[in-house]
Design a protein around this motif. Structure first.
Motif, PDB file in Angstrom:
ATOM      1  N   PRO A  95      24.700 -20.255  -7.464  1.00  0.00           N
ATOM      2  CA  PRO A  95      24.583 -20.345  -8.935  1.00  0.00           C
ATOM      3  C   PRO A  95      23.161 -20.570  -9.439  1.00  0.00           C
ATOM      4  CG  PRO A  95      25.539 -22.349  -8.026  1.00  0.00           C
ATOM      5  CD  PRO A  95      25.446 -21.398  -6.895  1.00  0.00           C
ATOM      6  N   TYR A  96      22.295 -19.593  -9.213  1.00  0.00           N
ATOM      7  CA  TYR A  96      20.909 -19.712  -9.681  1.00  0.00           C
ATOM      8  C   TYR A  96      20.837 -19.767 -11.206  1.00  0.00           C
ATOM      9  CZ  TYR A  96      19.402 -18.441  -4.970  1.00  0.00           C
ATOM     10  OH  TYR A  96      19.189 -18.416  -3.625  1.00  0.00           O
ATOM     11  N   GLN A  97      21.613 -18.910 -11.876  1.00  0.00           N
ATOM     12  CA  GLN A  97      21.611 -18.923 -13.345  1.00  0.00           C
ATOM     13  C   GLN A  97      22.756 -19.836 -13.783  1.00  0.00           C
ATOM     14  OE1 GLN A  97      19.299 -17.669 -15.214  1.00  0.00           O
ATOM     15  NE2 GLN A  97      18.228 -16.537 -13.613  1.00  0.00           N
ATOM     16  N   ALA A  98      22.426 -21.090 -14.031  1.00  0.00           N
ATOM     17  CA  ALA A  98      23.454 -22.103 -14.256  1.00  0.00           C
ATOM     18  C   ALA A  98      24.359 -21.759 -15.434  1.00  0.00           C
ATOM     19  CB  ALA A  98      22.793 -23.460 -14.487  1.00  0.00           C
ATOM     20  N   GLU A  99      23.792 -21.195 -16.496  1.00  0.00           N
ATOM     21  CA  GLU A  99      24.587 -20.941 -17.706  1.00  0.00           C
ATOM     22  C   GLU A  99      25.700 -19.936 -17.440  1.00  0.00           C
ATOM     23  OE1 GLU A  99      21.363 -20.561 -17.359  1.00  0.00           O
ATOM     24  OE2 GLU A  99      20.290 -21.814 -18.798  1.00  0.00           O
ATOM     25  N   ALA A 100      25.498 -19.066 -16.443  1.00  0.00           N
ATOM     26  CA  ALA A 100      26.506 -18.048 -16.126  1.00  0.00           C
ATOM     27  C   ALA A 100      27.287 -18.421 -14.866  1.00  0.00           C
ATOM     28  CB  ALA A 100      25.829 -16.684 -15.953  1.00  0.00           C
ATOM     29  N   SER A 101      27.201 -19.684 -14.459  1.00  0.00           N
ATOM     30  CA  SER A 101      27.821 -20.104 -13.197  1.00  0.00           C
ATOM     31  C   SER A 101      28.461 -21.488 -13.299  1.00  0.00           C
ATOM     32  CB  SER A 101      26.756 -20.142 -12.089  1.00  0.00           C
ATOM     33  OG  SER A 101      25.978 -18.979 -12.084  1.00  0.00           O
ATOM     34  N   GLN A 102      28.883 -21.863 -14.493  1.00  0.00           N
ATOM     35  CA  GLN A 102      29.410 -23.224 -14.653  1.00  0.00           C
ATOM     36  C   GLN A 102      30.687 -23.453 -13.854  1.00  0.00           C
ATOM     37  OE1 GLN A 102      28.119 -26.143 -16.364  1.00  0.00           O
ATOM     38  NE2 GLN A 102      26.398 -24.832 -15.834  1.00  0.00           N
ATOM     39  N   GLY A 103      31.456 -22.397 -13.616  1.00  0.00           N
ATOM     40  CA  GLY A 103      32.686 -22.567 -12.837  1.00  0.00           C
ATOM     41  C   GLY A 103      32.381 -22.991 -11.412  1.00  0.00           C
ATOM     42  N   THR A 104      31.494 -22.241 -10.764  1.00  0.00           N
ATOM     43  CA  THR A 104      31.092 -22.588  -9.402  1.00  0.00           C
ATOM     44  C   THR A 104      30.424 -23.954  -9.368  1.00  0.00           C
ATOM     45  OG1 THR A 104      30.879 -20.296  -8.665  1.00  0.00           O
ATOM     46  CG2 THR A 104      29.515 -21.921  -7.529  1.00  0.00           C
ATOM     47  N   LEU A 105      29.553 -24.215 -10.330  1.00  0.00           N
ATOM     48  CA  LEU A 105      28.803 -25.477 -10.320  1.00  0.00           C
ATOM     49  C   LEU A 105      29.715 -26.685 -10.515  1.00  0.00           C
ATOM     50  CD1 LEU A 105      25.636 -24.243 -12.201  1.00  0.00           C
ATOM     51  CD2 LEU A 105      25.619 -25.377  -9.970  1.00  0.00           C
ATOM     52  N   GLN A 106      30.638 -26.597 -11.485  1.00  0.00           N
ATOM     53  CA  GLN A 106      31.527 -27.747 -11.673  1.00  0.00           C
ATOM     54  C   GLN A 106      32.402 -27.957 -10.434  1.00  0.00           C
ATOM     55  OE1 GLN A 106      33.410 -28.365 -15.499  1.00  0.00           O
ATOM     56  NE2 GLN A 106      35.147 -29.445 -14.570  1.00  0.00           N
ATOM     57  N   ALA A 107      32.828 -26.854  -9.830  1.00  0.00           N
ATOM     58  CA  ALA A 107      33.636 -26.987  -8.608  1.00  0.00           C
ATOM     59  C   ALA A 107      32.821 -27.659  -7.498  1.00  0.00           C
ATOM     60  CB  ALA A 107      34.131 -25.615  -8.160  1.00  0.00           C
ATOM     61  N   ILE A 108      31.525 -27.347  -7.410  1.00  0.00           N
ATOM     62  CA  ILE A 108      30.691 -28.005  -6.397  1.00  0.00           C
ATOM     63  C   ILE A 108      30.581 -29.501  -6.699  1.00  0.00           C
ATOM     64  CG2 ILE A 108      28.364 -28.193  -5.413  1.00  0.00           C
ATOM     65  CD1 ILE A 108      28.027 -25.177  -5.859  1.00  0.00           C
ATOM     66  N   TYR A 109      30.411 -29.827  -7.983  1.00  0.00           N
ATOM     67  CA  TYR A 109      30.325 -31.248  -8.354  1.00  0.00           C
ATOM     68  C   TYR A 109      31.622 -31.965  -7.969  1.00  0.00           C
ATOM     69  CZ  TYR A 109      29.621 -35.429 -11.192  1.00  0.00           C
ATOM     70  OH  TYR A 109      29.482 -36.731 -11.604  1.00  0.00           O
ATOM     71  N   GLU A 110      32.747 -31.321  -8.206  1.00  0.00           N
ATOM     72  CA  GLU A 110      34.034 -31.926  -7.834  1.00  0.00           C
ATOM     73  C   GLU A 110      34.154 -32.046  -6.311  1.00  0.00           C
ATOM     74  OE1 GLU A 110      36.475 -30.312 -11.776  1.00  0.00           O
ATOM     75  OE2 GLU A 110      37.175 -29.732  -9.786  1.00  0.00           O
ATOM     76  N   ALA A 296      21.142 -27.833 -24.325  1.00  0.00           N
ATOM     77  CA  ALA A 296      20.281 -28.093 -25.477  1.00  0.00           C
ATOM     78  C   ALA A 296      21.052 -28.682 -26.654  1.00  0.00           C
ATOM     79  CB  ALA A 296      19.581 -26.794 -25.888  1.00  0.00           C
ATOM     80  N   ASP A 297      22.372 -28.499 -26.686  1.00  0.00           N
ATOM     81  CA  ASP A 297      23.194 -29.080 -27.752  1.00  0.00           C
ATOM     82  C   ASP A 297      23.836 -30.404 -27.337  1.00  0.00           C
ATOM     83  OD1 ASP A 297      22.690 -26.891 -29.353  1.00  0.00           O
ATOM     84  OD2 ASP A 297      24.461 -25.796 -28.635  1.00  0.00           O
ATOM     85  N   GLY A 298      23.501 -30.874 -26.133  1.00  0.00           N
ATOM     86  CA  GLY A 298      24.102 -32.122 -25.666  1.00  0.00           C
ATOM     87  C   GLY A 298      25.446 -31.926 -24.996  1.00  0.00           C
ATOM     88  N   LYS A 299      25.831 -30.679 -24.767  1.00  0.00           N
ATOM     89  CA  LYS A 299      27.104 -30.412 -24.102  1.00  0.00           C
ATOM     90  C   LYS A 299      26.945 -30.593 -22.591  1.00  0.00           C
ATOM     91  CE  LYS A 299      29.491 -26.661 -25.433  1.00  0.00           C
ATOM     92  NZ  LYS A 299      29.835 -25.217 -25.439  1.00  0.00           N
ATOM     93  N   ARG A 300      27.956 -31.210 -21.951  1.00  0.00           N
ATOM     94  CA  ARG A 300      27.856 -31.466 -20.521  1.00  0.00           C
ATOM     95  C   ARG A 300      27.836 -30.160 -19.719  1.00  0.00           C
ATOM     96  NH1 ARG A 300      32.450 -35.045 -17.846  1.00  0.00           N
ATOM     97  NH2 ARG A 300      33.600 -33.082 -17.703  1.00  0.00           N
ATOM     98  N   GLY A 301      27.015 -30.137 -18.704  1.00  0.00           N
ATOM     99  CA  GLY A 301      26.953 -28.960 -17.840  1.00  0.00           C
ATOM    100  C   GLY A 301      26.401 -29.359 -16.486  1.00  0.00           C
ATOM    101  N   PHE A 302      26.316 -28.391 -15.582  1.00  0.00           N
ATOM    102  CA  PHE A 302      25.923 -28.679 -14.205  1.00  0.00           C
ATOM    103  C   PHE A 302      24.827 -27.711 -13.756  1.00  0.00           C
ATOM    104  CE2 PHE A 302      30.213 -30.037 -14.991  1.00  0.00           C
ATOM    105  CZ  PHE A 302      30.248 -31.308 -14.435  1.00  0.00           C
TER     106      PHE A 302
END
Lengths: 443, 126, 479
Positions: A95-110, A296-302
């Protein structure tokens, strides 16, 4: 084969490029360096390819699996397979481009969170190749942190893993590895104490260990820490549904083979290296790490974080060359653990323990066979046979049983030892069949 | 504050400010700007021996890692734990709260091989 | 806090279950000492099966992936992942076989591994392969350990240095250091190729190996590869080829003919196995006959149609991991190769080259190529912030996401300022490439007309740009 181009497409594209032909483009590779032919079989059309593969798969024999050694036949819920085969997970990249990879990234965090929960640690990475390579990375990190060179490895650690460590560090010459003999099948405090001094960077302890036995993790950790050495624990994650977490009993790093969490046996891979540690060591973690942040809007992301550790930035100054993870296997483990929850994982562990103990009682009662070691064990045990263990294993194939792993190939002293295990998958009928077959062999 | 005009500078952008035989060291304001937002600093332990021109600390931003080369040789006698806890201090005050550590110099003459502020300014601009 | 999607643990409800098992005949307390048991259960989510299915399905929809979007990541070869390969690898006969099964019970898998090794030998011209390495970087490390073992076997202890190109992947120097070698970087010439004179100057009795990516990370063929190999060999060093970009050579050229001694391939790139969000991959290593004995164990052997796994081989460097390798990945690559004959293999490389040049030709006026000449499988373009109101490659990449394309590899290779590294692969159609070109041209125009819009991108994705600084300063990596 999988290219969509028609002749018309190719012509239009060549025109746009300004090239007369494909050959003109290919001529970038000098003619004398191009190959004139390949020894290559004819292509198989789709139906023939599947038939060919089925025929090959049928050459493998289905067996009731009582083998372990870091690869376990465990139940995988259908939802794990269905979800991991979704193209959105299957066909994404790192997931190099985080904005287009939030599914993979959140799954990694989990995933990281689940690993930390199991091992009682503060930080985990996105996974490594397998348990053995995760241990190699942990040992390397521990040596750097301690500023010392020697690693103590108990004989009760998987012998293949010991070879992997030796292979990893042989050329560089450090850290150095010293094997601690385990005649009782366990790492004895006396044996360890005799070898601990101010040159020891870390002590590795596996519990349950290679022979299935439980080690005194807390005692070993206290001893190691008293000499300024770090403790690297190895533990089967399924056992941690029941057993105390390494982070609680004092380990600084913990690693494990995660295949048993939602991944098939696959004749050895792809598997899943689990890697976790205490907070103080987070900057020494190899590989990918996902972190929580906000947009940038304060929304949670990974995002992938702490990247300045990694090879693409540090190059020759990087502590590890790892540049991928076993993402899909880690996803399977994450989904598997969410489906089981703490109660389901405990049930799997209890079932495995119960079946392994009932099996051990039956096999140990067959004349000539006995358990090699005393002491509490988890869901594997070392069975001492009256004949070479390989013969026992081969003899039981005709009963449809994979009786275990003969250990003579690892150490001639273990020629008659068969490593046997049971999981939640083994039925009472299979256990009885195993005991009966062994009984026939004894006569 | 260690007035940058009274500091000595290495080509690799570290500064040293000597008081007696102890030098306080850090990175230049130019360097902190180049590295931009610093996220992590790894310092040597008190008691460690460092050697002029050899890497002895690490500075990380989000997408870069830089070595810190000791501007003078000697023994580390104090480290600034504040920048470990809050690396942004280096960006905010490279010559103040963002100092790295203090070296008891074994070869004070090494200071002379370093540049003064004016000379450093003229090289750092390039 | 404003959330995109709750975490599984935030959806957890005490008492919920996704799967149930039978009760054991006796509880654990009957078998295990009380002191060994954990006092508190691990903090894992408690969810129903439906909760879990919905949660991860919703997460999946936050991803771009190859199945939904062009994914032109340079050096990553994001080509279509044929589903037949997935079906084959999942066949129970393969998937359910324990790695400790005796050879007699695993003949099917062993035959596939053996055949795949032979096919990789045919493609590369090398004598032998190991399928054990789990990824490209793991393959590099394997190759470096083989080089170390080779020089040690000749009692040549002076060889302490490995030469890498300045355009190389970061894993090359990192792997070399893990193998105990010092790294010396050799510069590229302005035309993007390795500077042969600089290489010759750097070579010496201390050089263990030269590591080169072919085609290189600029998508260019090292025309002097034979001279490079000859110079390395004359100095007593080996030549390693990073085969990450093998897609450009598939069916066209055999690296053994270049003089390569060791190489790794990436089954997850050139051989169509899916990336899975970062793995599992597979990085087989091939070597010349002289180096075969150093390959790691286990190795597959064949005699009269029977296959065996050999674990004891004199000279072997040892084991790079447990068991035989990422067999599930190897199965997919084998299926991929069996679907091709020699002519269609060659068309993989040809169409990959065609697609990269098509993109390059239509963007070179706005995004100048790092080296302005025809390329192989990928092209490296540049953003020119000084002509674009300060808009950088990162901004262009983020705006491309809005346009419905994953971004190319950016800021790599390091020797190219503001690099955009585009690898379309052979499986993308002309229409898709036309749309990609149009999107980049539109972003260029927008950068001139409304740069703030580009700088603030992405606008259309589930999240806007994420604060990487906060993530790195105060790492939160687990719940």
């Amino acid at each position: 084969m999988y290219s969509p181009h028609t002749a018309a497409d190719r012509e239009a594209m060549l025109r746009a490029i300004g090239a007369a032909s494909l050959n003109e483009l290919v001529a970038q590779i000098p003619a004398d360096l191009r190959a004139d032919g390949f020894d290559w079989p004819t292509a198989l059309a789709a139906p023939e390819l599947l038939a060919h593969a089925r025929a090959l798969a049928a050459k493998n024999r289905p067996l009731a699996c009582f083998a372990g050694g870091g690869a376990r036949d465990r139940f995988v819920p259908a939802a794990v397979k269905a979800l991991t085969q979704r193209g959105e997970f299957l066909t994404a990249y790192t997931p190099y481009q985080a904005e287009a990879s939030q599914g993979t990234l959140q799954a990694i965090y989990e995933f990281q969170s689940s690993v930390c929960a199991l091992y009682g640690m503060d930080a985990a990475n996105a996974s490594l190749y397998d348990g053995a390579t995760a241990l190699a990375e942990a040992v390397g990190a521990a040596a750097r942190i301690a500023g010392r060179k020697k690693i103590l490895l108990p004989e009760s650690l998987h012998p293949e893993w010991r070879v992997v460590l030796a292979t990893y560090f042989a050329a560089k010459g450090e850290p150095t590895l010293e094997t601690v003999p385990c005649p009782t099948g366990r790492l004895e405090p006396d044996e360890l104490a005799r070898r601990l001094d101010e040159t020891v960077a870390a002590v590795v302890v596996a519990t349950p260990n290679f022979f299935g036995l439980l080690e005194d993790g807390a005692g070993i950790a206290a001893l190691a820490h008293a000499h300024g050495a770090l403790v690297v624990a190895v533990a089967d994650p399924v056992s941690l549904g029941l057993l105390e977490a390494p982070g609680v009993w004092g380990a600084d790093f913990a690693v494990g083979e995660g295949q048993g969490l939602g991944n098939a046996l696959n004749y050895g891979g792809p598997y899943l290296g689990l890697f976790a540690c205490k907070k103080a060591h987070v900057r020494h973690v190899p590989g990918r790490i996902c972190g929580m942040t906000a947009d940038a809007d304060g929304k949670r992301g990974f995002v992938l974080t702490l990247q300045a550790r990694e090879q693409h930035i540090r190059r020759e100054r990087a502590a590890s060359n790892v540049c991928s993870n076993e993402a899909l296997c880690a996803l399977a483990a994450t989904i598997h653990l969410a489906l089981l929850g703490p109660a389901g994982l405990r049930e799997v562990a209890e079932l495995s323990v119960d079946k392994a103990h009932r099996l051990a009682a039956k096999l140990g009662a067959v004349p000539g066979f006995r358990l090699r070691f005393a002491g509490p064990f988890f869901d594997e045990f070392a069975l001492e046979c009256p004949v070479p263990a390989e013969r026992v294993r081969n003899a039981l194939l005709k009963d449809g049983i994979l009786a275990g792993i003969p250990l003579g190939g690892y150490d001639p002293a273990w020629k008659n030892v068969l490593l046997v295990g049971a999981t939640e998958q083994r039925t009472d009928e299979e256990i009885d069949r195993y005991a009966a077959a062994l009984g026939r062999l004894a006569r | 504050m260690y007035d940058e005009k009274n500091c000595r500078f290495a080509k690799s952008h570290e500064w040293a400010f000597a008081e007696g035989d102890v030098a306080t060291v850090g990175i230049s304001d130019y360097a902190q700007k180049e590295i931009s937002d610093i996220v992590f600093v790894e310092l040597p332990k008190a008691g460690a021996q460092v050697e002029q021109g050899k890497p002895c600390a690490v500075i990380e931003s989000v997408k870069a890692a830089a070595d810190f080369f000791a501007p003078v040789s000697g023994e580390v006698v104090a480290v600034n734990d504040a920048i470990v806890d809050n690396p942004a201090l280096v960006n905010q005050s490279a010559h103040g709260e963002g100092w790295f550590f203090k070296i008891k110099m074994s070869k004070p003459a090494e200071l002379e091989a370093l540049m003064d502020f004016a000379a450093y300014q003229s090289t750092a601009a390039h | 806090m404003n959330l995109l999607e709750k975490l599984s643990i935030e959806k957890s409800v005490p008492g919920r279950r996704g799967v149930r098992f039978a009760q054991p005949a006796q509880p654990a307390a009957a078998w295990l000492p009380e002191t060994a048991l954990r006092k508190t259960p691990p903090r894992l989510p408690e969810m129903s099966e439906f909760d879990v299915v919905r949660h991860y399905t919703r997460l999946s929809r936050l991803n771009y992936c190859l199945d939904t979007h062009l994914y032109p990541l340079g050096s990553c070869t994001m080509k279509y992942n044929p589903r037949a390969n997935e079906e084959i690898a999942a066949l129970d006969g393969f998937a359910a076989t324990h790695p400790g099964a005796p050879d007699a019970a695993a003949q099917g898998t062993l035959e596939v591994l053996w055949r795949l090794e032979r096919m990789l030998c045919a493609l590369t011209g090398l004598a032998a392969f190991t399928l054990q390495p789990a990824a490209g970087a793991h393959g590099e490390f394997t190759g470096i350990l083989i080089a170390a073992a080779y020089h040690r076997s000749r009692r040549d202890r002076r060889r302490t240095e490995i030469l890498v190109a300045d355009s190389s992947h970061g894993t090359n120097p990192a792997s070399a250091v893990l193998g105990g070698f010092a790294v010396k970087t050799v510069a590229s010439r302005p035309d993007g190729r390795l500077d042969l004179d600089a290489l010759k100057t750097a070579l010496g009795p201390q050089t263990a190996m030269v590591m080169l990516t072919v085609p290189n990370t600029l998508g260019l063929f090292e025309r002097q590869i034979r001279e490079i190999a000859d110079a390395a060999h004359a100095a007593g060093a080996l030549l390693y080829m990073d085969g990450a970009n093998f897609n450009a050579l598939m069916g066209l050229a055999k690296p053994a003919d270049f003089g390569v001694d060791i190489l790794h391939l990436n089954l997850h790139k050139s051989f169509s196995t899916p990336h899975g969000g970062g793995g599992p991959g597979s990085g087989p290593v091939g070597v010349t006959a002289a180096l075969e004995k150093f390959l790691p164990v286990p190795r597959v052997a064949e005699k009269n149609g029977r296959f065996t796994l050999r674990t004891k081989i004199r000279g072997s460097i040892g084991r790079m991991r447990s068991w035989a390798g990422n067999v599930g990945v190897a199965l997919k690559a084998y299926a991929y190769l069996r679907a091709h004959d020699a002519a269609t293999l060659r068309s993989i490389a040809e169409n990959a080259i065609l697609n990269a040049n098509y993109v390059r030709a239509q963007l070179r006026d706005l995004f100048p190529p790092a080296v302005d000449e025809p390329c192989l499988h990928e092209c490296v373009l540049r953003t020119e912030p000084e002509k674009l109101n300060g808009i950088k490659t990162l901004d262009v990449a983020k705006r491309l996401l809005d346009a419905g394309f994953y971004a190319p590899t950016i800021y790599f290779p390091l020797i190219v300022h503001e690099a955009l590294m585009v690898e379309p692969t052979e499986t993308e159609s002309k229409e898709t490439l036309d749309a990609f070109v149009a999107a980049l041209r539109a972003i260029h125009a927008e950068a001139l007309a409304d740069p703030d819009r580009v700088r603030a991108a992405p606008h259309e994705l589930p999240v806007r740009r994420l604060d990487e600084l906060a993530a790195a300063r105060n790492p939160n990596v687990a719940w």
